[in-house]
Scaffold this active site. Sequence first.
Site, PDB file in Angstrom:
ATOM      1  N   ASP A   1     -23.412  55.571  68.031  1.00  0.00           N
ATOM      2  CA  ASP A   1     -23.221  56.960  68.460  1.00  0.00           C
ATOM      3  C   ASP A   1     -23.439  57.894  67.275  1.00  0.00           C
ATOM      4  OD1 ASP A   1     -22.378  59.142  70.103  1.00  0.00           O
ATOM      5  OD2 ASP A   1     -20.415  59.061  69.115  1.00  0.00           O
TER       6      ASP A   1
ATOM      7  N   TYR B   1     -15.047  51.792  72.186  1.00  0.00           N
ATOM      8  CA  TYR B   1     -15.115  52.709  73.329  1.00  0.00           C
ATOM      9  C   TYR B   1     -14.390  52.149  74.556  1.00  0.00           C
ATOM     10  CZ  TYR B   1     -18.431  56.310  71.771  1.00  0.00           C
ATOM     11  OH  TYR B   1     -19.037  57.383  71.164  1.00  0.00           O
TER      12      TYR B   1
ATOM     13  N   ASP C   1     -27.102  60.333  66.184  1.00  0.00           N
ATOM     14  CA  ASP C   1     -27.132  61.783  65.979  1.00  0.00           C
ATOM     15  C   ASP C   1     -27.739  62.098  64.611  1.00  0.00           C
ATOM     16  OD1 ASP C   1     -25.844  62.272  68.415  1.00  0.00           O
ATOM     17  OD2 ASP C   1     -24.547  63.822  67.549  1.00  0.00           O
TER      18      ASP C   1
ATOM     19  N   LYS D   1     -19.468  46.869  59.486  1.00  0.00           N
ATOM     20  CA  LYS D   1     -18.495  47.163  58.436  1.00  0.00           C
ATOM     21  C   LYS D   1     -17.734  45.866  58.205  1.00  0.00           C
ATOM     22  CE  LYS D   1     -16.477  50.059  55.594  1.00  0.00           C
ATOM     23  NZ  LYS D   1     -17.158  50.690  54.447  1.00  0.00           N
TER      24      LYS D   1
ATOM     25  N   ASP E   1     -21.576  52.712  56.050  1.00  0.00           N
ATOM     26  CA  ASP E   1     -21.548  53.859  55.132  1.00  0.00           C
ATOM     27  C   ASP E   1     -22.850  53.925  54.340  1.00  0.00           C
ATOM     28  OD1 ASP E   1     -20.722  51.472  53.979  1.00  0.00           O
ATOM     29  OD2 ASP E   1     -19.181  52.372  52.691  1.00  0.00           O
TER      30      ASP E   1
HETATM   31  C1  IPM Z   1     -23.642  59.922  73.518  1.00  0.00           C
HETATM   32  C2  IPM Z   1     -22.462  60.847  73.713  1.00  0.00           C
HETATM   33  C3  IPM Z   1     -21.397  60.097  74.497  1.00  0.00           C
HETATM   34  C4  IPM Z   1     -20.979  58.899  73.657  1.00  0.00           C
HETATM   35  C5  IPM Z   1     -20.199  60.943  74.916  1.00  0.00           C
HETATM   36  C6  IPM Z   1     -20.606  62.174  75.692  1.00  0.00           C
HETATM   37  C7  IPM Z   1     -19.192  60.134  75.697  1.00  0.00           C
HETATM   38  O1  IPM Z   1     -22.021  61.316  72.481  1.00  0.00           O
HETATM   39  O2  IPM Z   1     -24.205  59.451  74.524  1.00  0.00           O
HETATM   40  O3  IPM Z   1     -24.006  59.686  72.377  1.00  0.00           O
HETATM   41  O4  IPM Z   1     -20.138  59.034  72.766  1.00  0.00           O
HETATM   42  O5  IPM Z   1     -21.484  57.810  73.916  1.00  0.00           O
HETATM   43 MG    MG Z   2     -23.268  60.783  70.833  1.00  0.00          MG
END
Ligand code: IPM
Ligand code: MG
Length: 360
Positions: free
Chosen positions: A248, A141, A252, A192, A224
């Site tokens: 990240d 990042y 999710d 990884k 993975d």
């Molecule tokens: C998160 C989001 C952010 C990230 C984006 C909005 C930059 O997806 O906080 O998970 O990738 O860190």
């Molecule tokens: Mg995110």
Amino acid sequence: MTGKILVLPGDGIGPEIVTEAEKVIQALIGRHGLKVEIEHGLIGGSAVDATGKPLPDETLEKARASNAVLLGAVGGPKWETIERTIRPERGLLAIRAGMGLYANLRPALLYDALAGASTLKPEVVADLDIMIVRELTGGIYFGEPRGIRNTANGHREGYNTLVYNETEIQRIAEMAFKVAQKRAGRVCSVDKANVLEATELWREVVTEVASGYPDVSLQHMYVDNAAMQLVRDPKQFDVIVTTNMFGDILSDLASMLTGSIGMLPSASINQSGQGLYEPIHGSAPDIAGQNKANPLATILSVAMLLRYSLNEETQARRVESAVQQVLTNGLRTADIYSKGTQIVSTAEMGDAVITALNEC
Ligand code: IPM
Ligand code: MG
């Protein structure tokens, strides 16, 4: 001590959900003796519109002078085509970097009342309680060089750099082991290392740090495989520690095990205990302004704020119990609705939490 909270509503559903979270803070001040001062600031697309920058200097200065920042969400279609360096997401990355918020804690906790909301079988997710510890200020990042360039043969080329130094890995590993000591005592480090040297070093350093925590068990897993295991048998995990990008993605994924991304808070903490607290979902522009969004992830972010930056464990638990109570009472925003429950608006959900809070 009077704590200072900077509130940054941001874009999309941000202002609506933050309004409910602020109502909760006000209720704690009014009824439960919490002592905090609240200030407001701009971030994201709304800051671009007002000042030309996604993170105005004034916001960063106020953030640094606060104990904690409470953030809604940033971004939306309106700003997707503006110059890359001033997109709303850059504001979020800049405040993480500017405050040194290297440790991102993302719990994936299944509330009993919501077991039916997961797309996985109830027995696979019942009692799920995972904590993802995501490195937040390094890795791909932030690595340099980065950009999009023209090559000699006239083609465009995009490039980013995955880089981690020892210190960055050490401090996030320390955080993960400390978190695990207060939980089930198991850390799974996700990398990884079979392909990427930066994560080969990650694996080595995490292993070194582990020797200082004999009471915590350490396991390594390739990313993975971790993605597969999270869906196959998520309850095998206690704490997962991983890089910025893997965290990240996996957070999710983990959020969906619990039924709704609209339920999950997060804490991003620096070395002096300051933190930024935000729901892990985004700005949901499709439902913005409709009083439909789920404010619970933001309200639960307030609980994390109280716990980690203000050292107010009792108040934090109060908020968490109130949320639990409201769910048990059968109230649901649209994202977590299931047959036999009662659908409510953003504001009604906030009000219900406050009613429950005042009964605690
Ligand atoms: C998160 C989001 C952010 C990230 C984006 C909005 C930059 O997806 O906080 O998970 O990738 O860190
Ligand atoms: Mg995110």
